[in-house]
Motif scaffolding. Sequence first.
Motif, short mmCIF file in Angstrom:
data_model
loop_
_atom_site.label_atom_id
_atom_site.label_comp_id
_atom_site.label_asym_id
_atom_site.label_seq_id
_atom_site.Cartn_x
_atom_site.Cartn_y
_atom_site.Cartn_z
N CYS A 201 0.84 -1.21 0.00
CA CYS A 201 0.00 0.00 0.00
C CYS A 201 0.87 1.26 0.00
CB CYS A 201 -0.93 -0.01 1.20
SG CYS A 201 -2.16 -1.33 1.19
N ASN A 202 1.95 1.22 0.76
CA ASN A 202 2.86 2.37 0.77
C ASN A 202 3.51 2.57 -0.59
OD1 ASN A 202 4.60 4.37 2.52
ND2 ASN A 202 6.07 3.17 1.37
N LEU A 203 3.81 1.47 -1.29
CA LEU A 203 4.37 1.58 -2.63
C LEU A 203 3.39 2.26 -3.59
CD1 LEU A 203 6.55 0.94 -4.75
CD2 LEU A 203 5.50 -1.32 -5.00
N LEU A 204 2.12 1.89 -3.50
CA LEU A 204 1.12 2.53 -4.35
C LEU A 204 1.01 4.02 -4.05
CD1 LEU A 204 -1.72 -0.17 -4.35
CD2 LEU A 204 0.07 0.20 -6.05
N LEU A 205 1.02 4.39 -2.76
CA LEU A 205 0.99 5.80 -2.39
C LEU A 205 2.24 6.53 -2.87
CD1 LEU A 205 -0.46 5.63 1.25
CD2 LEU A 205 -1.61 6.44 -0.82
N PHE A 206 3.37 5.87 -2.80
CA PHE A 206 4.60 6.50 -3.26
C PHE A 206 4.57 6.74 -4.77
CE2 PHE A 206 8.81 5.80 -5.17
CZ PHE A 206 9.47 6.92 -4.68
N LEU A 207 4.07 5.77 -5.52
CA LEU A 207 3.98 5.95 -6.97
C LEU A 207 2.99 7.06 -7.33
CD1 LEU A 207 4.00 2.23 -8.16
CD2 LEU A 207 5.90 3.86 -8.18
N TYR A 208 2.00 7.29 -6.48
CA TYR A 208 1.01 8.33 -6.77
C TYR A 208 1.48 9.71 -6.34
CZ TYR A 208 -3.42 10.86 -6.76
OH TYR A 208 -4.40 11.79 -6.98
N THR A 209 2.09 9.81 -5.15
CA THR A 209 2.48 11.12 -4.61
C THR A 209 3.97 11.41 -4.76
OG1 THR A 209 2.82 10.19 -2.38
CG2 THR A 209 0.61 10.99 -2.95
N GLY A 210 4.82 10.38 -4.84
CA GLY A 210 6.25 10.61 -4.93
C GLY A 210 6.91 10.87 -3.58
N ARG A 211 6.26 10.53 -2.49
CA ARG A 211 6.81 10.77 -1.16
C ARG A 211 6.90 9.45 -0.39
NH1 ARG A 211 3.74 16.11 1.33
NH2 ARG A 211 4.17 17.55 -0.42
N TYR A 212 7.98 9.31 0.39
CA TYR A 212 8.17 8.23 1.36
C TYR A 212 8.21 6.86 0.66
CZ TYR A 212 6.40 12.09 4.18
OH TYR A 212 6.19 13.32 4.74
N ARG A 213 9.42 6.41 0.37
CA ARG A 213 9.60 5.11 -0.29
C ARG A 213 9.20 3.96 0.60
NH1 ARG A 213 15.79 5.18 -1.28
NH2 ARG A 213 15.59 5.72 0.92
N THR A 214 9.51 4.05 1.89
CA THR A 214 9.29 2.94 2.82
C THR A 214 8.36 3.36 3.94
OG1 THR A 214 11.24 3.55 4.13
CG2 THR A 214 11.57 2.01 2.30
N LEU A 215 7.91 2.37 4.69
CA LEU A 215 7.07 2.67 5.85
C LEU A 215 7.83 3.42 6.93
CD1 LEU A 215 5.17 -0.74 6.15
CD2 LEU A 215 4.25 1.42 5.30
N ARG A 221 8.26 10.76 8.95
CA ARG A 221 8.06 11.98 8.15
C ARG A 221 9.40 12.49 7.60
NH1 ARG A 221 3.40 14.70 9.05
NH2 ARG A 221 4.00 15.76 7.12
N ALA A 222 10.22 11.57 7.14
CA ALA A 222 11.53 11.89 6.56
C ALA A 222 11.40 11.75 5.05
CB ALA A 222 12.61 10.97 7.09
N ARG A 223 11.40 12.89 4.37
CA ARG A 223 11.19 12.90 2.93
C ARG A 223 12.49 13.16 2.20
NH1 ARG A 223 7.60 17.14 -0.72
NH2 ARG A 223 7.77 15.96 -2.68
N LEU A 224 12.65 12.51 1.07
CA LEU A 224 13.81 12.73 0.21
C LEU A 224 13.53 13.89 -0.74
CD1 LEU A 224 14.93 9.11 -0.74
CD2 LEU A 224 16.17 10.73 0.68
N VAL A 225 14.40 14.91 -0.71
CA VAL A 225 14.31 16.05 -1.61
C VAL A 225 15.68 16.24 -2.26
CG1 VAL A 225 12.47 17.18 -0.32
CG2 VAL A 225 14.85 17.67 0.23
N TYR A 226 15.70 17.08 -3.27
CA TYR A 226 16.96 17.35 -3.95
C TYR A 226 17.90 18.12 -3.04
CZ TYR A 226 14.71 15.88 -8.27
OH TYR A 226 14.06 15.14 -9.23
N GLY A 227 19.16 17.70 -3.03
CA GLY A 227 20.15 18.42 -2.25
C GLY A 227 20.53 19.74 -2.87
#
Length: 345
Positions: A201-215, A221-227
């Motif tokens: 389910c988290n993978l589906l949310l990630f593919l839809y929103t682009g946030r949070y690869r893992t549970l 609430r640690a998001r990956l952004v461009y450095g």
Amino acid sequence: MSGSSSSGSNSRPPAEDAWVHAYKTLIPQWQHLSLSQSHSHQSIIPISISRVNQFDAARLDVEMSAMLKEQLVKVFSLMKPGMLFQYEAELDAFLEFLIWRFSIWVDKPTPGISLMNLRYRDERALEARGKVRTGLEGPGLTVAQKLWYCVATVGGQYIWARLQSFSAFRRWGDSEQRSLARGAWILIQRIEGLYKAASFCNLLLFLYTGRYRTLIERALRARLVYGSPIMNRAVSFEYMNRQLVWNEFSEMLLLLLPLLNSSSVKNFLRLFSKDKSSSSTEDDSACPICQASPTVPFFALPCQHRYCYYCLRTRCAAVPSFRCSRCNEPVVAMQRQANNPNQKQ
């Protein structure tokens, strides 16, 4: 006269300090409008982080861990075989802890995240801050988030791996075990199933929103952004495509090579060989298959070349249309080297 006096009174200029009073009355309204615009336009700037970059960062981290593990195993190559196999879970946990200690704990990205020009950002602090400029601002992870990340990734994986190996060694899943062990095994399987469902389910949310690869990232609430907003990927698509092609090609060879008969391929290539006199220089007394002197010599008919019985018999049984390894003639029968030349098999 009265009309002209009234018009003159209406066209009198305002007082010199009238603009000061008007400015003071309009200042609160301007401040309110500026604050509302800043909150509406600058509080949340939608940014899109490449999902491919995030997946590639995870893959590169896995490859880095495997590379470090391979080098560490080579250090203990001269020790007792199988000794490191008993401590494989501890070795993996130690390597993951080293990567965490020298990357995330000191506010630096992991090797894979760094190659993809990414970094971790605390989304909770960004919401409290409420004002951004480019959408990439924001502080890194807090000390609590770093510690919980280590506990979940290093400690959690180690405990789960040890629990699975211990339950499999004790055979908790066997029906002959007592009810407590059987119940613990069922509980482990259900927990694993729930975790896999939540990860999907988290993978589906990630593919839809682009946030949070893992549970773990979603819980912290640690998001990956461009450095850096102007930095390109350190790994090009050309290299990745070439790597994918070679991986698929090697898997295809691993699937097809066991299905090929080496002797048939060798005999087929011999037809195109230019050196036709090489067969005459070979030792006719040796078996052309095992290259040893035949203990039970047999002739291949009709070419009359000597073979070991077991070598010739196994080849004829494996390949019905077996051809002689020396002259490439079809072998139709076998004849034992004896005084009676009419004895055939």
